[in-house]
Design an enzyme around this catalytic site. Sequence first.
Site, PDB file in Angstrom:
ATOM      1  N   HIS A 170      -2.963   6.220   4.451  1.00 39.06           N
ATOM      2  CA  HIS A 170      -1.526   6.280   4.724  1.00 39.06           C
ATOM      3  C   HIS A 170      -0.991   7.637   4.247  1.00 39.06           C
ATOM      4  O   HIS A 170      -1.377   8.121   3.172  1.00 39.06           O
ATOM      5  CB  HIS A 170      -0.773   5.194   3.939  1.00 39.06           C
ATOM      6  N   CYS A 178       0.810  -1.227   0.000  1.00 33.44           N
ATOM      7  CA  CYS A 178       0.000   0.000   0.000  1.00 33.44           C
ATOM      8  C   CYS A 178       0.842   1.275   0.000  1.00 33.44           C
ATOM      9  O   CYS A 178       0.524   2.239  -0.705  1.00 33.44           O
ATOM     10  CB  CYS A 178      -0.955  -0.005   1.185  1.00 33.44           C
TER      11      CYS A 178
HETATM   12  N1  LIG Z   1      -4.884  -3.481   4.424  1.00 35.82           N
HETATM   13  C1  LIG Z   1      -4.099  -2.915   3.510  1.00 35.82           C
HETATM   14  O1  LIG Z   1      -3.893  -1.689   3.473  1.00 35.82           O
HETATM   15  C2  LIG Z   1      -3.464  -3.756   2.485  1.00 35.82           C
HETATM   16  C3  LIG Z   1      -2.818  -3.132   1.436  1.00 35.82           C
HETATM   17  C4  LIG Z   1      -2.192  -3.902   0.470  1.00 35.82           C
HETATM   18  C5  LIG Z   1      -2.249  -5.264   0.575  1.00 35.82           C
HETATM   19  N2  LIG Z   1      -2.888  -5.849   1.616  1.00 35.82           N
HETATM   20  C6  LIG Z   1      -2.894  -7.301   1.665  1.00 35.82           C
HETATM   21  O2  LIG Z   1      -4.215  -7.780   1.502  1.00 35.82           O
HETATM   22  C7  LIG Z   1      -4.383  -9.007   2.236  1.00 35.82           C
HETATM   23  C8  LIG Z   1      -5.598  -8.929   3.149  1.00 35.82           C
HETATM   24  O3  LIG Z   1      -5.502  -7.795   3.994  1.00 35.82           O
HETATM   25  P1  LIG Z   1      -6.740  -7.309   4.872  1.00 35.82           P
HETATM   26  O4  LIG Z   1      -6.321  -6.010   5.398  1.00 35.82           O
HETATM   27  O5  LIG Z   1      -8.026  -7.402   4.118  1.00 35.82           O
HETATM   28  O6  LIG Z   1      -6.773  -8.428   6.039  1.00 35.82           O
HETATM   29  P2  LIG Z   1      -7.987  -8.875   6.986  1.00 35.82           P
HETATM   30  O7  LIG Z   1      -8.963  -7.760   7.176  1.00 35.82           O
HETATM   31  O8  LIG Z   1      -7.348  -9.465   8.181  1.00 35.82           O
HETATM   32  O9  LIG Z   1      -8.738 -10.037   6.156  1.00 35.82           O
HETATM   33  C9  LIG Z   1      -8.133 -11.267   5.865  1.00 35.82           C
HETATM   34  C10 LIG Z   1      -9.028 -12.067   4.939  1.00 35.82           C
HETATM   35  O10 LIG Z   1      -8.363 -13.282   4.605  1.00 35.82           O
HETATM   36  C11 LIG Z   1      -9.250 -14.381   4.836  1.00 35.82           C
HETATM   37  N3  LIG Z   1      -8.533 -15.600   5.184  1.00 35.82           N
HETATM   38  C12 LIG Z   1      -7.723 -15.817   6.240  1.00 35.82           C
HETATM   39  N4  LIG Z   1      -7.316 -17.122   6.257  1.00 35.82           N
HETATM   40  C13 LIG Z   1      -7.890 -17.715   5.182  1.00 35.82           C
HETATM   41  C14 LIG Z   1      -7.888 -19.045   4.660  1.00 35.82           C
HETATM   42  N5  LIG Z   1      -7.201 -20.021   5.255  1.00 35.82           N
HETATM   43  N6  LIG Z   1      -8.586 -19.295   3.528  1.00 35.82           N
HETATM   44  C15 LIG Z   1      -9.312 -18.331   2.925  1.00 35.82           C
HETATM   45  N7  LIG Z   1      -9.371 -17.047   3.375  1.00 35.82           N
HETATM   46  C16 LIG Z   1      -8.674 -16.747   4.493  1.00 35.82           C
HETATM   47  C17 LIG Z   1     -10.095 -13.917   5.983  1.00 35.82           C
HETATM   48  O11 LIG Z   1     -11.248 -14.711   6.046  1.00 35.82           O
HETATM   49  P3  LIG Z   1     -11.966 -15.064   7.463  1.00 35.82           P
HETATM   50  O12 LIG Z   1     -12.810 -13.857   7.789  1.00 35.82           O
HETATM   51  O13 LIG Z   1     -12.765 -16.269   7.125  1.00 35.82           O
HETATM   52  O14 LIG Z   1     -10.880 -15.302   8.458  1.00 35.82           O
HETATM   53  C18 LIG Z   1     -10.372 -12.474   5.569  1.00 35.82           C
HETATM   54  O15 LIG Z   1     -11.397 -12.446   4.607  1.00 35.82           O
HETATM   55  C19 LIG Z   1      -3.048  -9.227   2.931  1.00 35.82           C
HETATM   56  O16 LIG Z   1      -2.266 -10.049   2.092  1.00 35.82           O
HETATM   57  C20 LIG Z   1      -2.437  -7.866   2.987  1.00 35.82           C
HETATM   58  O17 LIG Z   1      -1.030  -7.912   3.047  1.00 35.82           O
HETATM   59  C21 LIG Z   1      -3.504  -5.135   2.570  1.00 35.82           C
END
Ligand SMILES: NC(=O)c1ccc[n+]([C@@H]2O[C@H](COP(=O)([O-])OP(=O)(O)OC[C@H]3O[C@@H](n4cnc5c(N)ncnc54)[C@H](OP(=O)(O)O)[C@@H]3O)[C@@H](O)[C@H]2O)c1
Length: 344
Positions: free
Chosen positions: A242, A130
Amino acid sequence: MGFKVAVVGATGNVGREMLNILEERGFPVDEVVALASRRSLGTEVSFGDKTLKVKVLDTYDFSDTDICIMSAGGNISKEWSPKIGKQGCVVIDNSSAFRYDQDVPLIVPEVNPDAISGFTKKNIIANPNCSTAQLVVALKPLHDAATIKRIVVATYQSVSGAGKEGMDELFTQTRAVFVADPVEAKKFTKRIAFNVIPHIDVFMEDGSTKEEWKMVAETKKMLDPKIKLSATCVRVPVFIGHSEAVNIEFDKPITADEARDILREAPGCLVIDKREDGGYATPLDSAGEDATYISRIREDQTVDNGLSMWIVSDNLRKGAALNAVQIAELLVERGLISPKKKAA
Ligand SMILES: NC(=O)c1ccc[n+]([C@@H]2O[C@H](COP(=O)([O-])OP(=O)(O)OC[C@H]3O[C@@H](n4cnc5c(N)ncnc54)[C@H](OP(=O)(O)O)[C@@H]3O)[C@@H](O)[C@H]2O)c1
């Protein structure tokens, strides 16, 4: 005929935003499938005025799905993206798992759209970190004009960058401080409420953190391998958005006025730069918006050809979900993907 799109991590911060943006931008879908872990089986998520029941990634068959937007963390992506790609479904991955793989393009459509053609080797396209996404959107037009030699950046990264647990922790700790309850740090290494933490991701051997290393590696991969970059990444008690304080040293002269004019015309950029109270963008202003905001543009007199500026964007949108959907749009615009025949 439209596309069948799966969103993995649909219950998460980025996944929910993904669904909103696919709908808002009218991406040509015939069907959207929401996937997450077993914990979320049957949970409902919104897609426009529709409600989708969440299915489980482990048991989903991707063979008639055209595009999979992965947003469930690096380990899930490492295991699943290659398998999904082999089933002929193009993966747009939000994690860091494939960003540094030479056979996987790392794309910000405003910056390096032509690199997308390399996706066919693995059927995977990576979305940047990000903090890097918003940085390169603002720096690309300036690099084209005056060639960047070196960047020094300090980030002020919101808690939503650490997922929904990060947002819950800021909320819970803030409440605990107000009602004089004990404050517990679980997701972050120290208390985040009313504090800032100069540590994101793991430490590397040279004392930098992985988040800082990612900004270096990704800027080089997308913008120019010759650019030197030094980053300090800091978590701040902001829910969404950010911010970055950036010093840039150019090869050729460039004035603050010239930079402002260039950025006013640049795709994805919005200049808010009045030298008066409130004449700049804050993370709160960026939340829910698509633009990368640039403010406080000024000459840095301590180096030859130097500029300083302040860059702000919604990390869940340009930093993740919006960029991923723009990548999907680029695939369609360039005719690099067409909908598969679906079983009747
Ligand atoms: N947040 C940011 O600013 C940002 C920016 C760039 C990239 N990212 C990337 O985007 C990704 C997700 O970030 P987020 O902020 O959305 O995280 P988050 O809010 O913690 O959400 C994680 C998601 O992954 C799912 N998940 C976890 N374990 C899983 C499994 N075994 N099988 C299938 N789904 C699973 C979760 O489902 P459940 O609800 O079922 O647990 C939830 O839907 C990460 O790789 C992060 O590095 C985030």
